[in-house]
Enzyme design. Structure first.
Site, PDB file in Angstrom:
ATOM      1  N   SER A  50      16.179  15.002  -4.822  1.00 12.02           N
ATOM      2  CA  SER A  50      17.191  14.383  -5.210  1.00 12.02           C
ATOM      3  C   SER A  50      18.957  15.424  -5.548  1.00 12.02           C
ATOM      4  O   SER A  50      18.773  17.022  -6.136  1.00 12.02           O
ATOM      5  CB  SER A  50      17.805  12.819  -6.215  1.00 12.02           C
ATOM      6  OG  SER A  50      17.602  13.998  -6.909  1.00 12.02           O
ATOM      7  N   ASP A  85      16.550  14.677  -0.040  1.00 10.82           N
ATOM      8  CA  ASP A  85      16.523  12.883  -0.052  1.00 10.82           C
ATOM      9  C   ASP A  85      17.863  12.668  -0.459  1.00 10.82           C
ATOM     10  O   ASP A  85      18.659  13.554  -1.958  1.00 10.82           O
ATOM     11  CB  ASP A  85      15.981  12.575  -1.344  1.00 10.82           C
ATOM     12  CG  ASP A  85      14.915  11.651  -1.318  1.00 10.82           C
ATOM     13  OD1 ASP A  85      15.934  10.733  -0.755  1.00 10.82           O
ATOM     14  OD2 ASP A  85      15.259  10.648  -2.644  1.00 10.82           O
ATOM     15  N   GLY A 182      13.894   2.469  -8.171  1.00  8.41           N
ATOM     16  CA  GLY A 182      12.883   1.796  -8.704  1.00  8.41           C
ATOM     17  C   GLY A 182      11.768   0.677  -9.027  1.00  8.41           C
ATOM     18  O   GLY A 182      11.272   0.217  -7.535  1.00  8.41           O
ATOM     19  N   HIS A 209      12.029   3.891   2.414  1.00  9.32           N
ATOM     20  CA  HIS A 209      12.255   4.437   0.884  1.00  9.32           C
ATOM     21  C   HIS A 209      11.377   3.651  -0.350  1.00  9.32           C
ATOM     22  O   HIS A 209      11.677   2.682   0.322  1.00  9.32           O
ATOM     23  CB  HIS A 209      13.566   4.254   0.805  1.00  9.32           C
ATOM     24  CG  HIS A 209      14.163   5.739   1.843  1.00  9.32           C
ATOM     25  ND1 HIS A 209      14.935   7.013   0.549  1.00  9.32           N
ATOM     26  CD2 HIS A 209      14.192   6.186   2.719  1.00  9.32           C
ATOM     27  CE1 HIS A 209      15.359   7.843   1.455  1.00  9.32           C
ATOM     28  NE2 HIS A 209      14.723   7.043   2.775  1.00  9.32           N
ATOM     29  N   THR A 212       7.346   2.811  -4.484  1.00  2.00           N
ATOM     30  CA  THR A 212       6.699   2.414  -5.780  1.00  2.00           C
ATOM     31  C   THR A 212       6.168   0.951  -5.740  1.00  2.00           C
ATOM     32  O   THR A 212       7.340   0.683  -5.411  1.00  2.00           O
ATOM     33  CB  THR A 212       7.086   3.262  -7.363  1.00  2.00           C
ATOM     34  OG1 THR A 212       7.287   4.447  -6.866  1.00  2.00           O
ATOM     35  CG2 THR A 212       6.555   2.046  -7.572  1.00  2.00           C
TER      36      THR A 212
END
Length: 285
Positions: A50, A85, A182, A209, A212
């Site tokens: 990033s 990113d 997140g 994207h 997680t």
């Protein structure tokens, strides 16, 4: 092995029905862990950077030199791409390309559609002249990642996706379809119908994207519908922070950073190996 763009690795992944992980690097230990995990699993890998992480590490040139040095010292033989990113502008993408990045994402998704097309086309023209791959985004991925903050999720429109691809010549597309940056609040709710439509309409490998916290069954379904790149950062950050806390809590006398960052690196490596196996990219290098 020299750094490569994402184009070939993602087209291969799409054709063979697996996904390549983009694992974000935040410092030296993250980079070591991800490269070692990929080499051990004989998997191609994408190192996501990033703009915020690039600044933290020292700059885009430092990022490239660090990665190249580690690849040489570790004798890394698998394909590795360094990818910007959520590049915020043409100038940032150009800066990354000129520093030696082999792939960039231009995120102009917050602009009106025509402006997104214009900015993305300019990035593609410059990147392709240097052999660099380009990812673009449509819709809004929720949550926050460094400088990128989005309230709520706006699904990508399949017709706009098709038009963006046709008019810009991008190599891969990140359509927002319900994932967030997140940790998730509640269960992820991905738009598989739209994913299938967009994959069929564009013919490109798709990017997910916010990888997680998405259940394995949803990951597998996304891959079956043409998702060939899955981004993971939060999971590695949480695992490494937990390990540092454990080490420091167990011994209040520890002060050598290698004694707590080394174990953190080890758990990042374990986490990345787990993701590589989940995405199906082991032994695909």
């Amino acid at each position: 092995m020299p750094l490569v763009s994402m184009t070939e690795m993602l087209n291969k992944a799409k054709d063979e029905h697996y996904a390549v992980g983009q694992f974000n690097i935040n410092n030296l230990e993250f980079t070591q862990a991800i490269l070692l995990a990929a080499e051990e699993e004989k998997s191609p890998v994408i190192l996501g950077v990033s703009e915020g992480a690039g600044r933290y590490i020292g700059g885009f040139k430092t990022v490239v030199k660090m990665v190249e040095g580690l690849m040489e010292d570790y004798n890394i033989t698998v394909p590795v791409a360094i990818h910007l990113d959520h590049g915020s502008s043409f100038d940032k993408c150009k800066e990354a390309i000129d520093a030696g990045f082999t792939s960039v994402m231009i995120d102009a998704s917050h602009h009106p559609f025509e402006e997104n097309v214009e900015i993305t086309s300019k990035v593609v023209e410059y990147a392709h002249s240097k052999g660099v791959s380009v990812e673009a985004e449509l819709g809004t991925v929720g949550g926050q990642e460094d400088d990128v903050v989005a309230n709520g999720v706006i699904y990508a429109d399949p017709n706009e996706c098709q038009e963006l691809v046709k008019r810009t010549g991008i190599d891969t597309l990140a359509p927002a379809l319900g994932s967030v940056h997140g940790p998730y609040k509640g269960e992820p709710n991905l738009g598989f119908k739209e994913m299938e439509e967009i994959g069929a309409a564009t013919g490109l490998p798709l990017v997910l994207h916010g990888g997680t916290g998405i259940p394995t069954k949803d990951i597998q379904k996304a891959i079956s519908l043409g998702t060939a790149k899955i981004n993971v950062n939060t999971e590695n950050q949480i695992a490494s922070a937990k390990k540092v806390r454990e080490v420091l809590a167990a011994d209040s006398e520890v002060y050598d950073p290698r004694k707590y960052l080394g174990p953190a690196r080890d758990v990042i490596k374990e986490t990345v190996i787990g993701k590589i196996r989940e995405f199906g990219s082991s032994n695909k290098a």
